[in-house]
Design a protein around this motif. Structure first.
Motif, short mmCIF file in Angstrom:
data_model
loop_
_atom_site.label_atom_id
_atom_site.label_comp_id
_atom_site.label_asym_id
_atom_site.label_seq_id
_atom_site.Cartn_x
_atom_site.Cartn_y
_atom_site.Cartn_z
N ALA A 337 0.95 -1.36 -0.22
CA ALA A 337 0.12 -0.05 0.03
C ALA A 337 0.91 1.29 0.07
O ALA A 337 0.52 2.33 -0.73
N ARG A 338 1.94 1.33 0.51
CA ARG A 338 2.79 2.48 1.06
C ARG A 338 3.45 2.72 -0.43
O ARG A 338 3.90 3.85 -0.67
N GLN A 339 3.79 1.65 -1.39
CA GLN A 339 4.68 2.21 -2.46
C GLN A 339 3.95 2.26 -3.71
O GLN A 339 4.54 2.53 -4.71
N ILE A 340 2.66 2.35 -3.81
CA ILE A 340 1.72 2.71 -4.92
C ILE A 340 2.36 3.96 -5.62
O ILE A 340 2.35 3.86 -6.75
N PRO A 341 2.43 5.00 -4.84
CA PRO A 341 2.63 6.30 -5.43
C PRO A 341 4.12 6.28 -6.46
O PRO A 341 4.13 7.26 -7.37
#
Length: 788
Positions: A337-341
C-alpha cells in the motif's frame, strides 16, 4: 588532500568467483560430507487443513538404517516460530511449530522427520510414516478468507485477518472533489516463488569438544539466522556458528527461518552426530515461501489534462498460514500500500493494507516483494487514465513524474526523493525504443495479422532499508546495519570479512573493486569472504538490494581506516605530509617527487611489526579495521522499462519481441554485474506475466508442484537481447553515491509486459489485463469482447 587514483570502480571486471564455479569447484550445501553423517527426510501434510491423529511409528523405527523418528512431541525444547509483535491496532501473532502439533494448515507442512544412514532409506521411511488426519474445510483465496462464516485457519481467532493498517497524507477528499475524472479498478496477482537452481538445504554438526553447533545452510542472512536459532533452540548463541557456502540463487526466499533448519539442528544436538537435509524440487514448491498473492483496488482522481490529483488504495495480501520470520506479514502487506505512488507527484493519498491467513504456505520475501505488484497496478492505472482521456501513455507519465527541478521531493507519505532521474529515464527510453516510429508501424499493421503492443513502466526502487525504515514497517528481527572487517597481512594482501552474503550476484567482485581502489592496490590482492557468522562481524545479510549500498558502504568505511593508517605511516617514512602523497597500484609516493616512494607491502610489513622500521610514536601496531554502517532510511533507484509484444489473435499466445531498460542505480561499480542482474530480474518479472503462478485445486492440493506445471521462462520465451541504457545519478546520502539495483529488473518487467499486452489488445479495440499472469485464454476472452 591525498590523491588516490582509482581504476576499478566503473569497470566491467569479470567475476573473480566464476572460474571456480564454472570448473565445478564450487561448494554448495549438498556437496558437504562429514563422517558418521545421517540424512533427514520430512513427512509432509497431505491435506491443506486437518487435525492430526496421534501417530504410532513404532514399526517404522524398526526399518534398517533408520536412526531416529521425531514428531512434535520429541521437540519439546524447541520453540515455535513466533512472528514479531507489532504496535498496529489490528495485528495477530502466529505460532508455527517446527513440526505440526495438533493441526496442519497447508499441504506440505512438516509433520515428522526421519533420520537414516542413507537418504533413500530416510525418504522411504518417511513415505511409510503412519500419520492420521481428520480433514477440515480449507481457506485458499482472499475472497474465501474474508467471508464472515469462513473456516478459521487459527481456531482461536475471531476471523482470518492477520493485520490491518491505514495511512494517509494530504487532503484526499478535496482532491477527488476538484477532479474532472475519477475511476476505480481492481488488480489481482497470483502467488509466485523464486525457484532457485539450488533448492534449500542444511547440515548441522556439533563439536563435542567445544560445544559449538555449526549449521551450514543455503541462506542469505547468517547472523540473523544464528540469533533466531539461539532463541528457538535454547542453545547459547556464542556456541552457534552459521555458514552459508556457495548459494545457487536466493532471491529473498532464502532469507527466512524455516522449520527444517530448527529440526535438523535439534536432531544434531540429540543424536550427537552430523545431520543433513537436502530439499527436493517438489518440496521447493510445497514448502518455500511465495509472494504477491494479492488484490489491490485503486481509486484515481485526475484533471482533464491527465494530472493525477489524488488516490485511494485498498490492498489485501494473502499471507498463507503463518507470518514468517524475520520479516513478518507486515513487510509485504504494508509495502503493497505504501509504495503505490512510486515515482509520481501524488500529494494526496490514503491507503488501507490488510493481510489475511489461508491454508497455503507462508508468504515472504521474493525479489521485489510488493514493489512488483504496486508498479503493475500503478502503471496499469496510468494507461487506463490515458485511454479514458484520449491521451498518449507517455504524455500522461510526463505530466505526473517527479522532475529534477522538484527535488528534493517528499510524497504524501513522507518518503523523500533526493537524487533520481524519473523523467530523464522515460525520455531516454522513448528515444531509444523509437516510440513514434513504433506507433506509426502499429497503426499501419492494424487488422492485418499479429497484434503488436508496446508497454511502458516507470518505477521507483526502494533499496537497502535502514533500521528506521524496517521499524516503520513493523520488522523488528532485522537490525538494518551491516559490518565488515578488513585485515592486511604483512605482505600487503587484504582479506575482507563481511556480513553481506553472495548468492550469485557477483558481490565479492564488486566489493574487491571498491577496496582495491580505496587502498590503492590491485584487485588480485583482495579476497572477499562472505557468509560465515564466526568470521564476519554481525550484520543483516543480503536482501532488499542492499549488497552494494550497505555492503559496499561498510567496506569503504573500513578500507578508509586502513588507507588513513597506511598513509600516516608513509608520510612519516617519506618525511612528507599526508596531503602531498599519491596512492596508486600498490605504491605511495610524494607528489612531484615520484622517486620518493614506498610500496603498500612495505608499509603493511611495518604496520604489522615485521620489519626493523618502527611505527610513528604513539601508533598502535597492526593493520586491521572493523566498521558498521546503517544506510540512510531509504535509497531510491529508478528506471523505465519498455516492452514490445506480438500476439497471435487466433491462439492468444504472445511473445516478447523487444525489451529495453533505462536504469539508474547511482554510481555503477561494475556495469557487467549490473547488466547481469537486470537480465535475470527481467526474466523473472516476465515469467510472472507469461504464466508463473501457484495453482491449487479446491481441496488445497498444489497443482503446480514441478517445473512441468510451474512454467519459469525459457530462453525462447524471452527477447533475443535485453537492451540497457545506464544513467548515473549518485545518491547524496550513501558512500560513493551507490544505490541498490538487484530488484529493478523484476519491478519494472511485470508492469511493462502487462502493459504491452494490454496495448496490443487495445489496438484491436479490446479491453483487458487487470491480473497476472496473462494466459492465452485470457487474451482470447478479451478479444472476444471487442471487434477483431
Amino acid at each position: 588532500m591525498t590523491t588516490v587514483i582509482r581504476k576499478y570502480v566503473g569497470m566491467g571486471c569479470r567475476r573473480a568467483e566464476d572460474p571456480r564455479l564454472l570448473q565445478g569447484r564450487g561448494q554448495y550445501v549438498d556437496d558437504l560430507r562429514l563422517p558418521n553423517m545421517v540424512h533427514v527426510a520430512f513427512v509432509r501434510s497431505l491435506h491443506a487443513h486437518a487435525r492430526i491423529t496421534v501417530p504410532d511409528h513404532s514399526q517404522t523405527r524398526a526399518v534398517p538404517g533408520v536412526i531416529a523418528m521425531v514428531t512434535a512431541r520429541d521437540l519439546q525444547g524447541v520453540k515455535p516460530l513466533r512472528a514479531d509483535e507489532s504496535d498496529l491496532p489490528e495485528y495477530r501473532v502466529t505460532e508455527w511449530p517446527p513440526l505440526a502439533r495438533h493441526k496442519v494448515r497447508f499441504v506440505g507442512e512438516a509433520v515428522a522427520a526421519v533420520a537414516a544412514t542413507d537418504p533413500a532409506v530416510a525418504e522411504d521411511a518417511a513415505d511409510q510414516f503412519p500419520i492420521g488426519y481428520e480433514p477440515l474445510p480449507p481457506v485458499l483465496t482472499i475472497a474465501e478468507a474474508a467471508q464472515p462464516d469462513a473456516p478459521r485457519v487459527h481456531d482461536e481467532w475471531p476471523n482470518n485477518v492477520l493485520m490491518r493498517a491505514t495511512g494517509s497524507g494530504g487532503d484526499v477528499a478535496a482532491a477527488f472533489r476538484r477532479a474532472a475524472i475519477t475511476f476505480t479498478e481492481t488488480f489481482t496477482s497470483e502467488g509466485v516463488t523464486g525457484v532457485p537452481i539450488e533448492p534449500r538445504g542444511c547440515l548441522a554438526a556439533l563439536d563435542p569438544g567445544t560445544g559449538v553447533l555449526c549449521l551450514w545452510t543455503s541462506h542469505q542472512v547468517p547472523h540473523i539466522l544464528r540469533t533466531l536459532l539461539a532463541e528457538h533452540l535454547g542453545h547459547p548463541e556464542h556456541l552457534l556458528r552459521v555458514v552459508a557456502p556457495d548459494l545457487g540463487g536466493g532471491f529473498g526466499i532464502k532469507s527466512h527461518l524455516y522449520p527444517e533448519e530448527l529440526v535438523v539442528a535439534s536432531l544434531a544436538l540429540q543424536l550427537q552426530r552430523p545431520v543433513k537435509w537436502t530439499q527436493s524440487r517438489r518440496e521447493d514448491f510445497l514448502s518455500n515461501v511465495y509472494c504477491r498473492d494479492s488484490r489491490v483496488t485503486l481509486e484515481m482522481a485526475a484533471s482533464s489534462d491527465g494530472v493525477v490529483l489524488g488516490m485511494r488504495a485498498r490492498s489485501v495480501t494473502n499471507s498463507g498460514a503463518y507470518s514468517i520470520l524475520p520479516f513478518g506479514a507486515a513487510h509485504e502487506a504494508t509495502g503493497a500500500a505504501r509504495q503505490i505512488p512510486g515515482p509520481y507527484r501524488i500529494r494526496d493519498y490514503e491507503y488501507e493494507a490488510v493481510a489475511v491467513v489461508s491454508n497455503k504456505p507462508p508468504r515472504g520475501a521474493y525479489r521485489g516483494v510488493a514493489m512488483v505488484t504496486t508498479t503493475f497496478c500503478m502503471e496499469r492505472m496510468l494507461d487506463l487514465l490515458a485511454t479514458r482521456l484520449g491521451l498518449d501513455p507517455v504524455e500522461v507519465r510526463r505530466r505526473n513524474l517527479i522532475g529534477d527541478d522538484e527535488l528534493p521531493f517528499v510524497n504524501a507519505l513522507g518518503v523523500s526523493f533526493e537524487a533520481t532521474s524519473f523523467r530523464r529515464s522515460l525520455e531516454e527510453g522513448v528515444r531509444a525504443i523509437g516510440y513514434d516510429a513504433f506507433r506509426a508501424r502499429q497503426k499501419a499493421a492494424r487488422g492485418t495479422g499479429p497484434l503488436i503492443g508496446l508497454g511502458i513502466a516507470c518505477y521507483a526502487e526502494f533499496t537497502a532499508p535502514s533500521a528506521t525504515a524496517l521499524r516503520a514497517r513493523g520488522v523488528r528481527s532485522v537490525p538494518g546495519f551491516d559490518a565488515a572487517t578488513i585485515r592486511v597481512s604483512p605482505t600487503g594482501t587484504i582479506q575482507v570479512f563481511t556480513s553481506v552474503t553472495t548468492m550469485g550476484q557477483g558481490l565479492p567482485t564488486a566489493l574487491a573493486q571498491l577496496v582495491a581502489d580505496e587502498c590503492g592496490v590491485r584487485m588480485e590482492d583482495v579476497l572477499v569472504q562472505c557468509g560465515d557468522s564466526s568470521l564476519a562481524p554481525y550484520g543483516s545479510g543480503s536482501w532488499g538490494s542492499r549488497g552494494a549500498v550497505a555492503g559496499g558502504g561498510v567496506v569503504l568505511r573500513a578500507a578508509r581506516q586502513i588507507r588513513d593508517k597506511v598513509l600516516a605511516i608513509a608520510a612519516h617514512r617519506l618525511e612528507a605530509t599526508v596531503a602531498d602523497l599519491v596512492c596508486e597500484d600498490r605504491r605511495i609516493w610524494v607528489r612531484g617527487a615520484p622517486f620518493r616512494s614506498v610500496t603498500f607491502g612495505e608499509l603493511a610489513a611495518q604496520a604489522n611489526m615485521m620489519t626493523t622500521r618502527l611505527l610513528p610514536e604513539g601508533m598502535e601496531p597492526g593493520l586491521e579495521a572493523t566498521a558498521c554502517y546503517d544506510p540512510p532510511s531509504v535509497t531510491v533507484s529508478n528506471g523505465t522499462h519498455l516492452a514490445v509484444v506480438e500476439i497471435d489473435p487466433d491462439t492468444g499466445v504472445f511473445g516478447l519481441r523487444r525489451y529495453l531498460v533505462v536504469h539508474d542505480c547511482g554510481t555503477i561499480i561494475n556495469p557487467l554485474l549490473v547488466e547481469g542482474q537486470i537480465h535475470g530480474g527481467c526474466a523473472q518479472g516476465a515469467g510472472q506475466v507469461l504464466g508463473e503462478a501457484a495453482r491449487y485445486d479446491p481441496a488445497g492440493q498444489l497443482l503446480t508442484g514441478s517445473l512441468l506445471d510451474y512454467p519459469i521462462p525459457r530462453a525462447t520465451d524471452l527477447p533475443p537481447q535485453f537492451e540497457i541504457v545506464h544513467l548515473e545519478t549518485p545518491a547524496p546520502t550513501t558512500h560513493a553515491g551507490i544505490k541498490g539495483m538487484g530488484e529493478g529488473g523484476t519491478i519494472g518487467a511485470v508492469a511493462a509486459v502487462a502493459n504491452a499486452v494490454a496495448d496490443a489488445l487495445r489496438s484491436a479495440g479490446a479491453d483487458g489485463v487487470r491480473s497476472v499472469p496473462v494466459l492465452p485464454e485470457h487474451v482470447l476472452t478479451a478479444l472476444g469482447q471487442g471487434p477483431r
